[in-house]
Design a protein around this motif. Structure first.
Motif, short mmCIF file in Angstrom:
data_model
loop_
_atom_site.label_atom_id
_atom_site.label_comp_id
_atom_site.label_asym_id
_atom_site.label_seq_id
_atom_site.Cartn_x
_atom_site.Cartn_y
_atom_site.Cartn_z
N ARG A 33 0.84 -1.19 0.00
CA ARG A 33 0.00 0.00 0.00
C ARG A 33 0.88 1.25 0.00
NH1 ARG A 33 -5.10 -0.54 0.43
NH2 ARG A 33 -5.45 1.46 1.43
N ARG A 34 0.44 2.26 -0.74
CA ARG A 34 1.16 3.53 -0.75
C ARG A 34 1.00 4.16 0.64
NH1 ARG A 34 2.83 6.22 -5.06
NH2 ARG A 34 1.36 5.15 -6.42
N HIS A 35 2.11 4.58 1.21
CA HIS A 35 2.09 5.16 2.55
C HIS A 35 3.25 6.13 2.70
CE1 HIS A 35 5.02 1.90 2.87
NE2 HIS A 35 5.52 2.53 3.91
N ARG A 36 3.24 6.87 3.80
CA ARG A 36 4.37 7.74 4.13
C ARG A 36 4.59 7.67 5.64
NH1 ARG A 36 1.88 12.42 1.49
NH2 ARG A 36 -0.14 12.61 2.47
N LEU A 37 5.81 8.01 6.04
CA LEU A 37 6.18 8.03 7.45
C LEU A 37 6.52 9.46 7.84
CD1 LEU A 37 8.43 4.84 7.68
CD2 LEU A 37 5.98 5.05 8.14
N ALA A 73 11.92 11.26 4.74
CA ALA A 73 10.74 11.37 5.61
C ALA A 73 9.61 12.11 4.90
CB ALA A 73 11.11 12.10 6.90
N GLY A 74 8.40 11.59 5.07
CA GLY A 74 7.21 12.26 4.59
C GLY A 74 6.85 12.03 3.14
N LEU A 75 7.65 11.29 2.38
CA LEU A 75 7.33 11.05 0.97
C LEU A 75 6.55 9.75 0.82
CD1 LEU A 75 10.56 12.04 -0.99
CD2 LEU A 75 8.59 13.43 -0.37
N GLY A 76 5.55 9.78 -0.07
CA GLY A 76 4.77 8.58 -0.37
C GLY A 76 5.67 7.52 -0.98
N GLN A 77 5.39 6.26 -0.65
CA GLN A 77 6.24 5.17 -1.11
C GLN A 77 5.45 3.87 -1.20
OE1 GLN A 77 8.58 3.19 2.04
NE2 GLN A 77 8.26 5.09 3.20
N ARG A 78 5.92 2.99 -2.06
CA ARG A 78 5.42 1.61 -2.12
C ARG A 78 6.42 0.80 -2.93
NH1 ARG A 78 0.11 1.72 -6.06
NH2 ARG A 78 1.17 2.44 -7.94
N ILE A 79 6.31 -0.53 -2.81
CA ILE A 79 7.21 -1.41 -3.55
C ILE A 79 6.40 -2.57 -4.11
CG2 ILE A 79 7.90 -2.79 -1.53
CD1 ILE A 79 10.79 -2.78 -2.78
N ARG A 80 6.75 -2.99 -5.31
CA ARG A 80 6.07 -4.09 -6.00
C ARG A 80 7.05 -5.23 -6.22
NH1 ARG A 80 4.82 -1.56 -10.46
NH2 ARG A 80 6.61 -2.30 -11.63
N ASN A 81 6.59 -6.45 -5.98
CA ASN A 81 7.41 -7.62 -6.26
C ASN A 81 7.19 -8.01 -7.71
OD1 ASN A 81 8.53 -10.15 -6.58
ND2 ASN A 81 7.89 -10.88 -4.56
N ARG A 98 7.44 4.29 14.70
CA ARG A 98 6.35 4.34 15.68
C ARG A 98 5.05 4.34 14.90
NH1 ARG A 98 6.27 8.94 16.64
NH2 ARG A 98 8.07 9.69 15.53
N PRO A 99 4.08 3.52 15.26
CA PRO A 99 2.83 3.42 14.49
C PRO A 99 2.13 4.76 14.21
CG PRO A 99 2.95 1.61 16.03
CD PRO A 99 4.12 2.52 16.35
N PRO A 100 2.12 5.75 15.13
CA PRO A 100 1.44 7.01 14.80
C PRO A 100 2.06 7.75 13.59
CG PRO A 100 1.80 6.87 17.16
CD PRO A 100 2.57 5.73 16.53
N ALA A 101 3.31 7.43 13.24
CA ALA A 101 3.98 8.09 12.11
C ALA A 101 3.51 7.55 10.76
CB ALA A 101 5.49 7.93 12.23
N TYR A 102 2.87 6.39 10.76
CA TYR A 102 2.44 5.72 9.52
C TYR A 102 1.14 6.34 9.02
CZ TYR A 102 1.06 2.04 6.27
OH TYR A 102 0.67 1.33 5.16
N GLU A 103 1.15 6.75 7.74
CA GLU A 103 -0.08 7.26 7.12
C GLU A 103 -0.32 6.52 5.81
OE1 GLU A 103 -2.07 11.34 5.33
OE2 GLU A 103 0.01 11.39 6.03
N ASP A 104 -1.44 5.82 5.73
CA ASP A 104 -1.85 5.12 4.53
C ASP A 104 -2.41 6.17 3.56
OD1 ASP A 104 -3.31 3.73 2.54
OD2 ASP A 104 -3.62 2.05 3.90
N ILE A 105 -1.80 6.28 2.37
CA ILE A 105 -2.27 7.25 1.38
C ILE A 105 -2.64 6.55 0.07
CG2 ILE A 105 -1.07 9.23 2.37
CD1 ILE A 105 1.17 8.76 0.28
N ASP A 106 -2.90 5.26 0.14
CA ASP A 106 -3.27 4.49 -1.04
C ASP A 106 -4.72 4.78 -1.40
OD1 ASP A 106 -3.82 2.38 -2.93
OD2 ASP A 106 -2.04 1.37 -2.15
N PRO A 107 -4.97 5.18 -2.65
CA PRO A 107 -6.35 5.48 -3.02
C PRO A 107 -7.22 4.23 -3.13
CG PRO A 107 -4.91 5.68 -4.93
CD PRO A 107 -4.04 5.43 -3.72
#
Length: 111
Positions: A33-37, A73-81, A98-107
């Motif tokens: 999933r696309r996310h950022r920290l 830090a703060g950039l959206g990211q994801r990886i595909r196999n 830390r879990p509060p830093a995780y933001e799911d930004i996947d549409p």
């Protein structure tokens, strides 16, 4: 496997706030999933498999065993196999994850 991968925390301790290390495994054909920290720099050290990493504002990059990916830090990211076997990598976070830093930004509505 909410994020599209299996995570095994190897090192994440309050008494060592500077770093955490987790082992991640992504099945063939799966994209995380696309996310950022927020406030956390992440590095992927690829141990096995082949994939494509996408980082917000950068050209997608093919990766394989031995590659190191720096994710600011703060950039959206994801990886595909992209391979036929599991993609395995270490996720090294500074400061520690830390879990509060995780933001799911996947549409997408789900994994």
């Amino acid at each position: 496997m909410e994020e599209g991968c299996f995570i095994l925390e190897s090192w994440n301790r309050a008494e060592d706030p500077e770093v955490s290390i987790a082992r991640a495994r992504v099945r063939p054909g799966v994209t995380t999933r696309r996310h950022r920290l927020d406030g956390i720099v992440e590095r992927y050290l690829i141990l096995d498999g082949l994939g494509t990493v996408e980082i917000e504002g950068m050209t997608p990059r093919r990766v394989g065993a031995g590659d190191l990916v720096h994710i600011p830090a703060g950039l959206g990211q994801r990886i595909r196999n992209d391979g036929e076997r599991d993609l395995v990598f270490l996720a090294i976070c500074t400061p520690r994850f830390r879990p509060p830093a995780y933001e799911d930004i996947d549409p997408a509505s789900g994994p």
